[in-house]
Design a protein around this motif. Structure first.
Motif, PDB file in Angstrom:
ATOM      1  N   GLY A 218       5.650  81.478 -58.536  1.00  0.00           N
ATOM      2  CA  GLY A 218       4.767  82.514 -59.059  1.00  0.00           C
ATOM      3  C   GLY A 218       5.386  83.892 -58.936  1.00  0.00           C
ATOM      4  O   GLY A 218       5.310  84.708 -59.849  1.00  0.00           O
ATOM      5  N   THR A 219       6.003  84.147 -57.795  1.00  0.00           N
ATOM      6  CA  THR A 219       6.558  85.477 -57.574  1.00  0.00           C
ATOM      7  C   THR A 219       7.662  85.782 -58.598  1.00  0.00           C
ATOM      8  O   THR A 219       7.748  86.887 -59.129  1.00  0.00           O
TER       9      THR A 219
ATOM     10  N   LYS B 178       2.073  77.483 -59.596  1.00  0.00           N
ATOM     11  CA  LYS B 178       1.149  76.626 -58.848  1.00  0.00           C
ATOM     12  C   LYS B 178       0.820  75.308 -59.576  1.00  0.00           C
ATOM     13  O   LYS B 178       1.636  74.400 -59.595  1.00  0.00           O
TER      14      LYS B 178
ATOM     15  N   GLU C 251      -5.216  89.910 -62.008  1.00  0.00           N
ATOM     16  CA  GLU C 251      -5.652  88.512 -61.957  1.00  0.00           C
ATOM     17  C   GLU C 251      -7.030  88.430 -62.634  1.00  0.00           C
ATOM     18  O   GLU C 251      -7.948  89.133 -62.208  1.00  0.00           O
TER      19      GLU C 251
ATOM     20  N   ASP D 293      -2.096  87.645 -64.507  1.00  0.00           N
ATOM     21  CA  ASP D 293      -1.467  86.741 -63.549  1.00  0.00           C
ATOM     22  C   ASP D 293      -2.398  85.548 -63.361  1.00  0.00           C
ATOM     23  O   ASP D 293      -3.407  85.615 -62.661  1.00  0.00           O
TER      24      ASP D 293
ATOM     25  N   VAL E 233      -1.351  82.666 -62.138  1.00  0.00           N
ATOM     26  CA  VAL E 233      -0.631  81.732 -61.262  1.00  0.00           C
ATOM     27  C   VAL E 233      -1.613  80.830 -60.503  1.00  0.00           C
ATOM     28  O   VAL E 233      -1.399  79.632 -60.386  1.00  0.00           O
ATOM     29  N   GLN E 234      -2.705  81.433 -60.019  1.00  0.00           N
ATOM     30  CA  GLN E 234      -3.679  80.627 -59.269  1.00  0.00           C
ATOM     31  C   GLN E 234      -4.818  80.122 -60.156  1.00  0.00           C
ATOM     32  O   GLN E 234      -5.310  79.016 -59.980  1.00  0.00           O
TER      33      GLN E 234
ATOM     34  N   PHE F 176      -2.811  89.628 -55.278  1.00  0.00           N
ATOM     35  CA  PHE F 176      -1.644  88.962 -54.688  1.00  0.00           C
ATOM     36  C   PHE F 176      -0.763  88.498 -55.835  1.00  0.00           C
ATOM     37  O   PHE F 176      -1.211  87.765 -56.717  1.00  0.00           O
ATOM     38  N   HIS F 177       0.501  88.919 -55.808  1.00  0.00           N
ATOM     39  CA  HIS F 177       1.396  88.571 -56.920  1.00  0.00           C
ATOM     40  C   HIS F 177       2.740  88.058 -56.440  1.00  0.00           C
ATOM     41  O   HIS F 177       3.620  87.808 -57.258  1.00  0.00           O
TER      42      HIS F 177
HETATM   43  C1  LIG Z   1      -2.115  85.128 -58.442  1.00  0.00           C
HETATM   44  C2  LIG Z   1      -0.825  84.819 -57.753  1.00  0.00           C
HETATM   45  N1  LIG Z   1       0.328  85.317 -58.240  1.00  0.00           N
HETATM   46  C3  LIG Z   1       1.515  85.060 -57.675  1.00  0.00           C
HETATM   47  C4  LIG Z   1       1.598  84.273 -56.549  1.00  0.00           C
HETATM   48  C5  LIG Z   1       2.940  83.996 -55.925  1.00  0.00           C
HETATM   49  O1  LIG Z   1       3.289  82.673 -56.166  1.00  0.00           O
HETATM   50  P1  LIG Z   1       4.426  81.938 -55.285  1.00  0.00           P
HETATM   51  O2  LIG Z   1       3.857  81.766 -53.913  1.00  0.00           O
HETATM   52  O3  LIG Z   1       4.633  80.644 -56.020  1.00  0.00           O
HETATM   53  O4  LIG Z   1       5.623  82.785 -55.326  1.00  0.00           O
HETATM   54  C6  LIG Z   1       0.427  83.725 -55.993  1.00  0.00           C
HETATM   55  C7  LIG Z   1       0.491  82.889 -54.786  1.00  0.00           C
HETATM   56  O5  LIG Z   1      -0.492  82.669 -54.102  1.00  0.00           O
HETATM   57  C8  LIG Z   1      -0.813  84.001 -56.610  1.00  0.00           C
HETATM   58  O6  LIG Z   1      -1.967  83.521 -56.133  1.00  0.00           O
END
Ligand SMILES: Cc1ncc(COP(=O)(O)O)c(C=O)c1O
Length: 441
Positions: free
Chosen positions: A121-122, A283, A221, A254, A256-257, A148-149
């Motif tokens: 995700g990062t 994720k 998000e 974002d 990711v979650q 959180f990113h």
């Molecule tokens: C919304 C969001 N973006 C980015 C990330 C970062 O992902 P990663 O832990 O796979 O680097 C997360 C991790 O919890 C997340 O919830």
């Protein structure tokens, strides 16, 4: 109430031995809450190295979208591994192209989309920020408090769900201005519509200190995850879209979650019908294999010149095979199960909330559900210690959970969780709440 499937004290002897070895050789920085040492898993159940069985409603931090070891995902991984393990993103192969096509079919942009693959995700967030800067040639960004990113220097500049993520790492990337995320349960602004108030606040920033013409993107998000599973008020994302369009700013969601079926729709932004310019995924996408994606409108991503962004492992065939199988399962029914099972879960938690004054709010969409715990002092004071105690008790009773925000328990089981497993989890949660309220640690 001990789950019948917990057979030893916790942690058991094998778990204790493993944790002691780990303490000698593994970084202590991982934020681990309780001593679960995994042996194997199936669907929404996991077993520890002492033979104890738990319900897994944390799903590897919302990653195991198809449950543990889904046979279709395992078969896809085995098949791909038998052909080749790696060739690098400098070459072409079927799993990678097929994944790009699958994502383009479901992407919420409302126009053709392209993907860039990475491992997490990062990295997806880093890629999205770089794409936004590259296209707009603007230096600034807007992010949200509680967001959180990720933890690399670019993504970390936005991450603000806990100060410990930032402590000791300054300076991060300059040019990021944080604004509050709208939270109707804990309103920061006078007036009823917290979404509108935040939009007005951003407008005020544009007039006074952050020239809109210098802003490349707003990163948000669609449902805030680590910050507390906050669902924004209706109209907020549409308002952000309008603001971006007025000023030539790109809108990055974002997901990711919240993406890949977790909220009962393919992407959380679809609950409000708002399209991003760029979206990040990771994720749930690979069911546990490490894969992330920057997904963007084709008209934007095709502006990236050859060599502008790249990597070694992006589009790894095994990770892509897992993601292809995952997307087929999610589109083929798991997304709908997330909507239906999630509605049942929310209703059961709402029942619980009627009996427990310490449950301040239950919120969420699909299987992305938060339950915020408060003190009984009429001021909605976050009950941080109680939240930690409940999570410890649920572990001892056979249910894996994680927290988010200050005092919110989050529920993010696999998307194919069964209703009877949700009912079992509710019974374990209720017993754990009673134990924690009695002061059992
Ligand atoms: C919304 C969001 N973006 C980015 C990330 C970062 O992902 P990663 O832990 O796979 O680097 C997360 C991790 O919890 C997340 O919830």
């Amino acid at each position: 109430m001990r789950n019948d499937h917990i057979k030893t004290e916790l942690p058991g002897p094998n778990a204790r031995a493993m944790i002691a070895r780990d303490a000698e050789v593994i970084s202590p920085s991982y934020p681990r809450d309780y001593p679960f040492a995994m042996s194997h898993g199936r669907g929404s159940e996991v077993w520890d190295v002492d033979g104890n069985r738990f319900l897994d409603f944390a799903a590897g931090i919302a990653v195991c979208a198809t449950g543990h070891a889904h046979p279709q995902v395992v078969a896809a991984v085995q098949q791909a591994a038998g052909k080749f393990l790696h060739i690098s993103s400098d070459y072409w192969h079927e799993e990678m192209v097929g994944l790009g096509e699958r994502i383009a079919r479901v992407a919420p942009m409302g126009e053709p989309a392209m993907s860039f693959f990475c491992q997490s995700g990062t990295e997806a967030v880093e890629g999205a920020l770089k794409l936004a800067r590259y296209i707009t040639r603007r230096p600034r960004f807007i992010g949200f408090l509680g967001g959180f990113h990720g933890r690399t220097m670019g993504s970390l500049s936005f991450t603000s769900s806990k100060y410990t993520q930032q402590l000791g790492f300054a300076p991060t990337m300059p040019g990021v201005t944080h604004v509050p995320y709208p939270n109707p349960y804990r309103p920061l602004f006078a007036g009823a519509d917290q979404g509108k108030a935040v939009l007005d606040y951003i407008r005020m920033l544009f007039e006074r200190s952050v020239p809109a013409a210098e802003v490349a993107a707003i990163l948000v998000e669609p449902i805030q995850g680590e910050g507390g599973y906050l669902v924004p008020p209706d109209g907020f994302l549409a308002g952000l879209r309008k603001l971006c369009d007025e000023h030539g700013i790109l809108l990055i969601f974002d997901e990711v979650q919240s993406g890949v079926g977790r909220t009962g729709k393919m992407f959380a932004c679809e609950h409000w019908g708002v399209a991003p310019d760029i979206m990040t995924l990771a994720k749930g996408l690979g069911s546990g294999l490490p894969i992330g994606a920057v997904v963007a409108k084709k008209s934007l991503m095709e502006q990236w010149k050859r060599g502008a962004h790249g990597n070694t492992y992006g589009g790894n065939p095994i990770a892509c095979a897992a993601a292809n199988a995952t997307l087929d399962l999610v589109v083929g029914g798991f997304k709908d199960n997330a909507a239906n099972a999630g509605a049942h879960f929310m209703a059961r938690l709402a029942e619980l909330a009627r009996d427990y004054p310490c449950i301040g709010e239950v919120r969420g969409k699909g299987l992305m559900i938060g339950m915020e715990l408060i003190e009984s002092d009429d001021a909605k004071t976050p009950a941080r210690a109680l939240c930690d105690a409940v999570i410890t008790r649920t572990f001892h009773n056979g249910l894996l959970l994680l927290s988010c925000g200050v005092s919110t328990i989050r529920f993010m089981p696999p998307l194919n969780v069964r209703v009877e497993q949700i009912d079992e989890a509710i019974a374990l949660l209720k017993a754990s709440l009673d134990e924690a309220l009695r002061g059992e640690a």
